[in-house]
Design an enzyme around this catalytic site. Structure first.
Site, PDB file in Angstrom:
ATOM      1  N   SER A 164       1.075  -1.278   0.378  1.00 43.00           N
ATOM      2  CA  SER A 164       0.108  -0.236   0.202  1.00 43.00           C
ATOM      3  C   SER A 164       0.568   1.407  -0.457  1.00 43.00           C
ATOM      4  O   SER A 164       1.527   1.322   0.916  1.00 43.00           O
ATOM      5  CB  SER A 164      -0.303   0.466   0.682  1.00 43.00           C
ATOM      6  OG  SER A 164      -2.042   1.004   1.316  1.00 43.00           O
ATOM      7  N   GLU A 165       0.848   2.683  -1.739  1.00 40.22           N
ATOM      8  CA  GLU A 165       1.689   3.621  -1.101  1.00 40.22           C
ATOM      9  C   GLU A 165       1.712   4.646  -0.163  1.00 40.22           C
ATOM     10  O   GLU A 165       3.259   5.093   0.587  1.00 40.22           O
ATOM     11  CB  GLU A 165       1.174   3.918  -2.337  1.00 40.22           C
ATOM     12  CG  GLU A 165      -0.013   4.509  -2.691  1.00 40.22           C
ATOM     13  CD  GLU A 165      -0.712   3.717  -3.079  1.00 40.22           C
ATOM     14  OE1 GLU A 165      -0.838   2.700  -2.722  1.00 40.22           O
ATOM     15  OE2 GLU A 165      -1.834   4.915  -3.591  1.00 40.22           O
ATOM     16  N   ASN A 166       1.146   4.245   0.829  1.00 35.56           N
ATOM     17  CA  ASN A 166       1.031   4.958   2.339  1.00 35.56           C
ATOM     18  C   ASN A 166       1.888   4.556   3.360  1.00 35.56           C
ATOM     19  O   ASN A 166       2.277   5.184   4.291  1.00 35.56           O
ATOM     20  CB  ASN A 166      -0.686   5.083   2.369  1.00 35.56           C
ATOM     21  CG  ASN A 166      -1.277   3.958   3.027  1.00 35.56           C
ATOM     22  OD1 ASN A 166      -1.112   3.132   2.668  1.00 35.56           O
ATOM     23  ND2 ASN A 166      -1.544   3.905   4.242  1.00 35.56           N
ATOM     24  N   GLY A 167       2.723   3.006   2.772  1.00 33.82           N
ATOM     25  CA  GLY A 167       3.531   2.582   3.095  1.00 33.82           C
ATOM     26  C   GLY A 167       3.578   1.365   4.649  1.00 33.82           C
ATOM     27  O   GLY A 167       3.741   1.732   5.979  1.00 33.82           O
TER      28      GLY A 167
ATOM     29  N   SER B 290       8.320   4.094   0.505  1.00 30.15           N
ATOM     30  CA  SER B 290       7.671   3.510  -0.868  1.00 30.15           C
ATOM     31  C   SER B 290       8.252   3.436  -1.984  1.00 30.15           C
ATOM     32  O   SER B 290       7.373   2.595  -2.801  1.00 30.15           O
ATOM     33  CB  SER B 290       5.744   3.658   0.613  1.00 30.15           C
ATOM     34  OG  SER B 290       4.863   3.092  -0.588  1.00 30.15           O
TER      35      SER B 290
END
Lengths: 217, 207
Positions: free
Chosen positions: B38-41, B80
Site C-alpha cells: 500500500s503506497e501510504n507505507g 514506499s
C-alpha cells in the site's frame, strides 16, 4: 533538546504567509491538535505542502474549509471536494504532483540535495517546464527540492531528546518533512519526559525536532 | 468477471499494489502467497479491520482502516515510492479513463471537470514491472475507452501491459494491442464494435 510545551505556545510563532509542511496520508499521521490550534489563532494566507487535503472537517481539510490556505502543493485532493471547488473558483493555487515526486522533493530539501532525477511524469503534463536529463538512455525529469518554514508532524511517542517513534501508517511524509523545515513541531500521543526511547527504535532523530506537544484531545 | 480474471494474472510470491475502486475488489480473489503493498507505507496489508477493533493509525491508500499481516512492515513515503519506482513491485492493477494502442494510459483527470490529482498512480505505472488495467470496456455513455490515441492527459506513456474488461482480455505490446481472450457473454463482433483501437486478432479467435 526540544521544548516540551502546549499546542498554543508552539503554534504562536507561525504567521500569516508562512510555508508549512503538514504530515499525514488521508489524515493518518496528521497532527490534528496543531491544525486545530492554527485555526483557533486565526493564521491564514498559508502555503501548505502535504500529500492530500484529508476530508471535510478532518485533518488538513479543516484548513481548506476555513480558507486558511492560499497556495497548496499536494499529490491528491480528491477526498475533499472543497479543495477542488476552491481551485476551480480561483480561490487557491494548487500544484499537483506525483506522490513519489513530492516525497523525493521534500527529501531533497531536507537532505541537502540540489534535486532528484525521476522517470515519473515523463511524457505527461508533469514534465512541462522541467529539464529532462537522459542517463544511460533513460529520460528523467529534474525535480527541485522543497523546504518550508515549519513542519507539523504527528508521531506516536516522543522522548525528552526529541526522538520520535511512529506507529502503523503514521510515518508517511512525517520523517522526510522533519528534515526539510526550519522549525519542526511534533504532536505526540505520549511524551517520555524522564526517559528515552530505545536507540534502535527511533524513526526521526531528536536533533531535528524543536517542539514536542502532547496530544490533548 | 473483471476482478476474478485479473486475480488469475497475479502469481504467488509476487508483490502487488491494487489501485482504488474496481482494482480493490480483486483482494477477495487473490491466490495464496501474494504480498500487498500500500503506497501510504505498508507491506503485507491485511483485510479491513473488524468492527470496533480498528487501529486508528493503520489505513490503506483510500483511507480505509485495515490490518497488517504477520511479516508485514510499515515505512515512510520515500521508502514506499523507492519500493515502487525501484522495480520492487511485480504488478499494479489500476482503473482507467482511456487506454490506447501505444500502451498509453489516462486515468487521473478530466480537464475542467474532475481533477483529483494523480496521487501515487504515475509512480506505480512507471515503476511496477507489470501494469494491468481493470476497467469497464466502454464509458458510461457507451463510447469506447480503448482508443487509437488517448485524448485526456496521460498518467504515463508506453507502460500498459494488459487490459482486462468484461468483454475482453487484451495484451498491450510494442506491436500493438493483441486480443487474447473473448470473455463469456461477449463476441468478437461486440468487441470490435466497442473498441476504437486497432486490434490484432490471432487466428484462433477469428471464429
Amino acid at each position: 533538546m526540544p521544548k516540551i510545551t502546549d499546542a498554543a505556545t508552539a503554534i504562536k510563532q507561525i504567521k500569516n504567509g508562512d510555508t508549512v509542511m503538514i504530515g499525514g496520508f488521508m489524515a493518518v499521521g496528521t497532527p490534528e491538535n496543531l491544525v486545530d490550534t492554527l485555526i483557533e489563532q486565526g493564521t491564514g494566507d498559508l502555503t501548505v505542502i502535504c500529500n492530500d487535503t484529508g476530508f471535510i472537517g478532518i485533518g488538513i481539510g479543516k484548513l481548506i474549509v476555513d480558507h486558511r490556505i492560499t497556495e497548496l502543493m499536494a499529490s491528491h485532493i480528491g477526498t475533499n471536494p472543497e479543495t477542488g471547488r476552491q481551485m476551480n473558483a480561483g480561490e487557491i493555487k494548487v500544484t499537483l504532483m506525483p506522490q513519489g515526486t513530492l516525497a523525493e522533493r521534500i527529501r531533497a530539501g531536507g537532505y541537502g540535495l540540489g534535486g532528484v532525477l525521476t522517470p515519473t511524469g515523463f511524457g505527461t503534463v508533469v514534465e512541462e517546464g522541467k529539464k529532462t536529463i537522459e542517463i544511460e538512455g533513460v529520460p528523467y525529469l529534474l525535480e527541485l527540492p522543497i523546504k518550508a518554514d515549519y513542519a507539523l508532524l504527528h508521531a506516536k511517542v516522543g522522548d525528552k531528546a526529541g526522538n520520535l517513534m511512529y506507529h502503523g501508517t503514521m510515518y508517511n511524509f512525517n520523517p522526510v518533512m522533519a528534515m526539510a523545515a526550519n522549525t519542526v513541531i511534533a504532536e505526540v500521543d505520549e511524551i517520555l519526559e524522564d526517559s528515552f526511547l530505545p536507540p534502535d527504535s527511533i524513526h526521526t532523530p531528536g536533533i531535528v525536532v524543536d517542539y514536542l506537544v502532547k496530544k490533548a484531545w | 468477471m473483471i476482478v476474478t480474471r485479473v486475480a488469475q494474472e497475479l502469481k504467488p510470491g509476487s508483490v502487488v499494489n491494487l489501485g482504488i475502486g474496481l482494482p480493490t475488489l480483486v483482494t477477495k480473489y487473490l491466490p495464496e502467497g501474494i504480498t500487498l503493498q500500500s503506497e501510504n507505507g505498508m507491506l503485507n496489508m491485511g483485510p479491513p479491520a473488524p468492527n470496533g477493533e480498528a487501529d486508528p493509525y493503520i489505513c490503506d491508500a483510500g483511507g480505509k482502516k485495515v490490518t497488517i499481516l504477520p511479516g508485514g512492515c510499515f515505512f515512510d513515503s520515500a521508502t514506499s515510492f523507492g519500493i515502487i519506482r525501484g522495480g520492487h513491485v511485480d504488478a499494479t492493477v489500476l482503473g482507467a479513463l482511456e487506454v490506447d494502442q501505444n500502451r498509453n494510459l489516462a486515468s487521473w483527470m478530466i480537464p475542467g471537470k474532475m481533477v483529483p490529482g494523480m496521487g501515487g498512480a504515475m509512480d506505480l505505472v512507471v515503476g511496477a514491472k507489470r501494469v494491468i488495467i481493470a476497467m469497464e470496456h466502454c464509458a458510461k455513455d457507451g463510447s469506447p475507452k480503448i482508443l487509437k490515441q488517448c485524448t485526456l492527459p496521460l498518467t504515463a506513456a508506453n507502460q500498459v501491459d494488459l487490459i482486462v474488461t468484461e468483454k475482453a482480455v487484451i495484451e498491450a505490446t510494442e506491436q500493438g494491442l493483441i486480443l487474447r481472450e473473448i470473455q463469456p457473454g461477449s463476441s468478437l463482433e461486440d468487441i470490435l464494435q466497442s473498441t476504437e483501437a486497432d486490434l490484432i486478432i490471432p487466428e484462433e479467435l477469428r471464429g
